[in-house]
Design an enzyme around this catalytic site. Structure first.
Site, PDB file in Angstrom:
ATOM      1  N   GLN A 100       0.854  -1.193   0.000  1.00 19.75           N
ATOM      2  CA  GLN A 100       0.000   0.000   0.000  1.00 19.75           C
ATOM      3  C   GLN A 100       0.894   1.249   0.000  1.00 19.75           C
ATOM      4  O   GLN A 100       2.108   1.126   0.154  1.00 19.75           O
ATOM      5  CB  GLN A 100      -0.933  -0.022   1.227  1.00 19.75           C
ATOM      6  N   ASP A 165      -8.939   2.493  -4.122  1.00 16.43           N
ATOM      7  CA  ASP A 165      -9.301   1.208  -4.715  1.00 16.43           C
ATOM      8  C   ASP A 165     -10.002   1.266  -6.076  1.00 16.43           C
ATOM      9  O   ASP A 165      -9.627   0.549  -6.986  1.00 16.43           O
ATOM     10  CB  ASP A 165     -10.210   0.435  -3.750  1.00 16.43           C
ATOM     11  N   TRP A 350     -14.028   5.898  -4.305  1.00  9.33           N
ATOM     12  CA  TRP A 350     -13.000   6.824  -4.799  1.00  9.33           C
ATOM     13  C   TRP A 350     -13.397   7.465  -6.130  1.00  9.33           C
ATOM     14  O   TRP A 350     -12.547   7.731  -6.984  1.00  9.33           O
ATOM     15  CB  TRP A 350     -11.666   6.085  -4.922  1.00  9.33           C
ATOM     16  N   GLU A 393     -15.559   7.348   7.179  1.00  8.42           N
ATOM     17  CA  GLU A 393     -14.525   6.885   6.248  1.00  8.42           C
ATOM     18  C   GLU A 393     -14.265   7.957   5.192  1.00  8.42           C
ATOM     19  O   GLU A 393     -13.136   8.260   4.845  1.00  8.42           O
ATOM     20  CB  GLU A 393     -14.960   5.584   5.559  1.00  8.42           C
TER      21      GLU A 393
HETATM   22  C1  GLC Z   1     -10.292   0.862   1.651  1.00  5.04           C
HETATM   23  C2  GLC Z   1      -9.486   2.051   1.158  1.00  5.04           C
HETATM   24  C3  GLC Z   1      -8.028   1.871   1.554  1.00  5.04           C
HETATM   25  C4  GLC Z   1      -7.941   1.666   3.053  1.00  5.04           C
HETATM   26  C5  GLC Z   1      -8.877   0.569   3.557  1.00  5.04           C
HETATM   27  C6  GLC Z   1      -8.981   0.545   5.061  1.00  5.04           C
HETATM   28  O1  GLC Z   1      -9.884  -0.327   1.064  1.00  5.04           O
HETATM   29  O2  GLC Z   1      -9.624   2.232  -0.202  1.00  5.04           O
HETATM   30  O3  GLC Z   1      -7.268   2.957   1.165  1.00  5.04           O
HETATM   31  O4  GLC Z   1      -6.635   1.379   3.428  1.00  5.04           O
HETATM   32  O5  GLC Z   1     -10.166   0.770   3.044  1.00  5.04           O
HETATM   33  O6  GLC Z   1      -9.387   1.802   5.566  1.00  5.04           O
END
Ligand code: GLC
Length: 422
Positions: A100, A165, A350, A393
């Site tokens: 990541q 993502d 996203w 989030e």
């Molecule tokens: C989703 C996001 C990612 C993050 C994860 C946990 O997959 O896109 O960036 O790390 O959630 O929050």
């Protein structure tokens, strides 16, 4: 309860002892860049715990330097794909097989500066030295396996590596991925959350096809670097890497380490980053390594050039013009996708919503580059959204509505470390 206290309570509630889950329900394991940002939140009230967060992440580092995107410290059926699907890890620690965004070096440098300012340099020096070595090994791994053409960028081999993502940047590069062998599976995310906020079935099929591909290679990174059906130079990760290498060099210098290898990585990035400048779009954009094509999408990652330390009068002016245009369209900066793009959706992951961690990086970069009014806008908007609804989030840039759950660790951490503070 005031928001500082609420943010600390969120971090404590999601603390699983040495690591913090991104939130209580949807993400029940340790995530790489979430943990890095979370450490900055802990550092405002529990320095030892902050360092432990990053140290736990690096306990899962592989011998080749790779640091996984998820570490499955415990069993939990609430997330798919779990450890059995990935079949990855070393030394009995079960992990995913992809990484990541490399924000940890920047975070460790901040933790170190904060320890020094508190007069605790001697206590934390051995921990900083160990982390420096681990971070350097990870950055070298990136240079070897995530930049196969040596361009000074970061090439993602899975959309999940980018941390953004389902950004539309991955749509065209994802088209050739063969999903015919994926088979039946049950998603868990859409059991917790409204499907209209989440990636689509086709996107999920592609994610799984790429997991199956990596697994079939035994997660041997040198094979994946060459043969992956998905290879995209992500403008977000490339900018974060450039910043992270600058911070790693600064940290190493403070610790008396040899930083010549890091300096070479910075030079390579400075020479190569222009490959991600899209002259038609007049913006920093991700580029598909396989087709050679620029995505042409203006996303929140396009504004990370300031944070990366790039100072180029012409490109900066063009980037700021996009920022100002977008700032007139949305109420809350910075949307994950240009609101004038036909694919913009204010709640779908996203493809529109605002993330506090991305805003933090953009805000820090703008402030460092002297663009104070814009930096204040980003911080003020983030603060307003958190004040209105709590630590979601993500937030709609149109009306500030939160999505994905209001107990997000890294959002609470960004309140404590940045948005909620002067
Ligand atoms: C989703 C996001 C990612 C993050 C994860 C946990 O997959 O896109 O960036 O790390 O959630 O929050």
């Amino acid at each position: 309860m005031d928001l500082n206290e609420a943010a600390r309570a969120t971090l404590r509630a999601n603390d699983r002892g040495g690591y913090t889950v991104p939130n209580g329900q949807v993400y029940p394991f340790q995530w790489n860049w979430d943990s890095a940002f979370v450490a900055l939140g802990f550092d405002t009230f529990d320095r030892d715990r902050a360092w432990a967060e990053v140290e736990t992440l690096f306990e899962a580092q592989w011998s080749d330097g790779f640091v996984p995107h998820i570490i499955f410290w415990v069993d939990d059926a609430g997330y798919f794909p779990g450890p059995d699907v990935w079949a990855a890890g070393e030394n009995g620690i079960r992990t995913s097989g992809i990484t990541q965004p490399p924000v940890a070096a920047t975070v460790v440098r901040m933790l170190w500066d904060s320890a020094v300012a508190a007069g605790q340099a001697d206590t934390f020096r051995p921990r900083a030295e160990k982390l420096f070595d681990q971070l350097l090994a990870w950055h070298r791994w990136f240079a070897t396996h995530r930049d196969p053409e040596g361009r000074g960028v970061v090439v993602a081999v899975h959309p999940w590596e980018t941390g953004r993502d389902n950004s539309p940047e991955w749509d065209a590069p994802g088209e050739p991925i063969d999903v015919s062998g994926v088979g039946a599976y049950t998603r868990r995310d859409t059991g917790h959350l409204d499907a209209k906020m989440r990636p689509t079935k086709l996107e999920y099929d592609r994610y799984l096809a790429l997991v199956q591909y990596g697994r079939a290679q035994g997660w041997e990174h040198h094979k994946i670097a060459v043969g992956s059906p998905f290879k995209v130079a992500d403008v977000g990760m490339s900018m974060m890497m450039m910043r992270a290498n600058r911070d790693l060099a600064a940290l190493g210098t403070l610790l008396g380490k040899d930083v010549s290898a890091v300096d070479r990585l910075i030079e390579r990035a400075e020479d190569g980053i222009d490959w991600l400048w899209d002259a038609d779009r007049q913006s920093w954009c991700s580029r598909d390594l396989i087709s050679g094509k620029s995505s042409g999408f203006v996303t929140s990652a396009s504004f990370l050039s300031f944070y990366a330390g790039i100072r180029d009068a012409t490109k900066d002016a063009a980037t700021l013009a996009h920022f100002d245009r977008i700032g007139k369209v949305v109420k809350y900066m910075v949307p994950s996708l240009d609101p004038e793009d036909p694919g913009f959706q204010m709640v779908r992951y996203w493809r529109g919503p605002v993330w506090a961690v991305v805003n933090t990086m953009i805000g820090i970069g703008l402030a460092e580059a002297g663009h104070d009014v814009r930096a204040k806008r980003v911080k003020g908007d983030t603060r307003t959204m958190m004040n209105q609804t709590g630590f979601f989030e993500a937030y709609s840039p149109v009306d500030g509505t939160g999505s994905g759950g209001d107990d997000f660790s890294w959002t609470a951490a960004m309140w404590l470390a940045w948005a909620g503070q002067d």
